[in-house]
Each structure stands twice: as structure tokens, then as C-alpha cells.
Design a protein around this motif. Sequence first.
Motif, mmCIF file in Angstrom:
data_model
loop_
_atom_site.group_PDB
_atom_site.id
_atom_site.type_symbol
_atom_site.label_atom_id
_atom_site.label_comp_id
_atom_site.label_asym_id
_atom_site.label_seq_id
_atom_site.Cartn_x
_atom_site.Cartn_y
_atom_site.Cartn_z
ATOM 1 N N LEU A 3 69.014 29.172 50.653
ATOM 2 C CA LEU A 3 68.642 28.167 51.644
ATOM 3 C C LEU A 3 69.787 27.951 52.633
ATOM 4 C CD1 LEU A 3 67.047 25.488 49.305
ATOM 5 C CD2 LEU A 3 65.857 27.141 50.731
ATOM 6 N N SER A 4 69.422 27.605 53.861
ATOM 7 C CA SER A 4 70.450 27.273 54.845
ATOM 8 C C SER A 4 70.973 25.868 54.549
ATOM 9 C CB SER A 4 69.863 27.342 56.257
ATOM 10 O OG SER A 4 68.932 26.290 56.444
ATOM 11 N N ASP A 5 72.062 25.497 55.211
ATOM 12 C CA ASP A 5 72.635 24.162 55.000
ATOM 13 C C ASP A 5 71.645 23.068 55.382
ATOM 14 O OD1 ASP A 5 74.995 25.203 54.073
ATOM 15 O OD2 ASP A 5 75.973 25.187 56.051
ATOM 16 N N HIS A 6 70.934 23.283 56.468
ATOM 17 C CA HIS A 6 69.953 22.299 56.928
ATOM 18 C C HIS A 6 68.834 22.129 55.901
ATOM 19 C CE1 HIS A 6 67.520 19.939 59.675
ATOM 20 N NE2 HIS A 6 66.516 20.798 59.521
ATOM 21 N N GLU A 7 68.342 23.242 55.349
ATOM 22 C CA GLU A 7 67.279 23.178 54.343
ATOM 23 C C GLU A 7 67.772 22.506 53.059
ATOM 24 O OE1 GLU A 7 64.752 27.177 55.557
ATOM 25 O OE2 GLU A 7 66.504 27.351 54.241
ATOM 26 N N GLU A 8 69.018 22.778 52.675
ATOM 27 C CA GLU A 8 69.573 22.127 51.488
ATOM 28 C C GLU A 8 69.690 20.622 51.678
ATOM 29 O OE1 GLU A 8 73.170 23.902 50.133
ATOM 30 O OE2 GLU A 8 72.258 25.873 49.911
ATOM 31 N N ARG A 9 70.083 20.179 52.876
ATOM 32 C CA ARG A 9 70.175 18.734 53.148
ATOM 33 C C ARG A 9 68.799 18.088 53.096
ATOM 34 N NH1 ARG A 9 74.173 20.281 57.185
ATOM 35 N NH2 ARG A 9 72.462 20.402 58.644
ATOM 36 N N ILE A 10 67.802 18.754 53.667
ATOM 37 C CA ILE A 10 66.440 18.218 53.644
ATOM 38 C C ILE A 10 65.940 18.126 52.202
ATOM 39 C CG2 ILE A 10 64.036 18.718 54.243
ATOM 40 C CD1 ILE A 10 65.059 19.906 56.872
ATOM 41 N N LEU A 11 66.174 19.163 51.421
ATOM 42 C CA LEU A 11 65.758 19.159 50.025
ATOM 43 C C LEU A 11 66.468 18.059 49.235
ATOM 44 C CD1 LEU A 11 63.985 20.601 47.959
ATOM 45 C CD2 LEU A 11 65.910 22.109 47.482
ATOM 46 N N ALA A 12 67.748 17.861 49.474
ATOM 47 C CA ALA A 12 68.492 16.791 48.792
ATOM 48 C C ALA A 12 67.949 15.420 49.169
ATOM 49 C CB ALA A 12 69.975 16.897 49.124
ATOM 50 N N GLU A 13 67.578 15.245 50.427
ATOM 51 C CA GLU A 13 67.013 13.964 50.872
ATOM 52 C C GLU A 13 65.655 13.713 50.217
ATOM 53 O OE1 GLU A 13 66.485 10.373 52.791
ATOM 54 O OE2 GLU A 13 68.293 11.583 52.573
ATOM 55 N N ILE A 14 64.825 14.726 50.150
ATOM 56 C CA ILE A 14 63.520 14.586 49.497
ATOM 57 C C ILE A 14 63.707 14.240 48.029
ATOM 58 C CG2 ILE A 14 61.472 15.864 48.761
ATOM 59 C CD1 ILE A 14 61.678 17.432 51.411
ATOM 60 N N GLU A 15 64.651 14.912 47.382
ATOM 61 C CA GLU A 15 64.906 14.647 45.964
ATOM 62 C C GLU A 15 65.419 13.226 45.754
ATOM 63 O OE1 GLU A 15 67.435 16.663 42.304
ATOM 64 O OE2 GLU A 15 67.494 17.562 44.301
ATOM 65 N N ARG A 16 66.323 12.770 46.624
ATOM 66 C CA ARG A 16 66.844 11.407 46.514
ATOM 67 C C ARG A 16 65.729 10.383 46.667
ATOM 68 N NH1 ARG A 16 68.067 7.439 49.687
ATOM 69 N NH2 ARG A 16 67.698 8.604 51.592
ATOM 70 N N ARG A 17 64.849 10.575 47.644
ATOM 71 C CA ARG A 17 63.721 9.655 47.838
ATOM 72 C C ARG A 17 62.762 9.682 46.649
ATOM 73 N NH1 ARG A 17 61.972 10.561 54.123
ATOM 74 N NH2 ARG A 17 63.882 9.729 55.044
ATOM 75 N N PHE A 18 62.555 10.851 46.114
ATOM 76 C CA PHE A 18 61.683 10.993 44.952
ATOM 77 C C PHE A 18 62.214 10.161 43.788
ATOM 78 C CE2 PHE A 18 60.841 13.605 41.061
ATOM 79 C CZ PHE A 18 59.495 13.341 40.966
ATOM 80 N N TYR A 19 63.526 10.236 43.536
ATOM 81 C CA TYR A 19 64.117 9.470 42.439
ATOM 82 C C TYR A 19 64.090 7.969 42.708
ATOM 83 C CZ TYR A 19 65.758 13.825 40.381
ATOM 84 O OH TYR A 19 65.815 15.064 39.815
ATOM 85 N N GLU A 20 64.202 7.582 43.960
ATOM 86 C CA GLU A 20 64.165 6.157 44.303
ATOM 87 C C GLU A 20 62.758 5.581 44.172
ATOM 88 O OE1 GLU A 20 65.715 5.812 48.227
ATOM 89 O OE2 GLU A 20 67.806 6.062 47.593
ATOM 90 N N GLU A 21 61.747 6.338 44.603
ATOM 91 C CA GLU A 21 60.386 5.809 44.627
ATOM 92 C C GLU A 21 59.746 5.750 43.245
ATOM 93 O OE1 GLU A 21 58.140 8.109 47.400
ATOM 94 O OE2 GLU A 21 59.364 7.484 49.104
#
Length: 109
Positions: A3-21
Motif C-alpha cells: 500500500l502507498s502511504d496515503h492508502e495506509e493512512r486511510i486504512l489506519a483512520e478507518i480502523e481507528r473509527r471502527f474501534y471507536e464506534e
Amino acid sequence: MPLSDHEERILAEIERRFYEEDPAFAHTVRSIARSARTGVRLPVVGMACGLALIIAFLARSTPIALIGFALFVASATILVQVLRARSGGTEPPTTRRRSARGRRPFRRG
């Protein structure tokens, strides 16, 4: 493909939101993934130990080598079952074919 850096950041953000929700669901998913890894690792370690026993004791002590063989076969069987369960457990179709009328082609009598 990594994955590119941008894709990794997007994936990390989705994962963080998933854990919060939904933390309970996230914990369940994490524990299932952990048990799936353990389900494959343990039989592989068993196969390696069985093979090591076979190699180490075949010339010296046949009963211990037979125990190693039994450990190897049992671990391989468990590994196959785990991998089949992980893939959905689908069996290959049978090779027996039926005739156009629905009967077996080589019927006796």
C-alpha cells in the motif's frame, strides 16, 4: 502489492473509527483473527516436532520415531481440517457422472 502511504493512512483512520464506534465487535473480530492464526500455527509446530522426532530417533529408538510419526500425521490432519474450515469447507464435486435419464451409465442387470 504494498500500500502507498496515503492508502495506509486511510486504512489506519478507518480502523481507528471502527474501534471507536463499536469496540465490542472490534474485540470479537480481533479474537477471531488471533484464534485463526493459532489454529494454523499449532499444527505446523506439531508437524515440525514430529518430523524432528522421526529424524532424531529413527536409528536409535523406533518406538519414539513412531510416536513422532503419529504426531506428524495427527498434526497434518488437524491442519487440513483447519484449512478446509477456513475456506468454507467446500468439497470437490464427485467424478461419478449420470446418464441423461438420471440413471447410472453402467448399471448391472
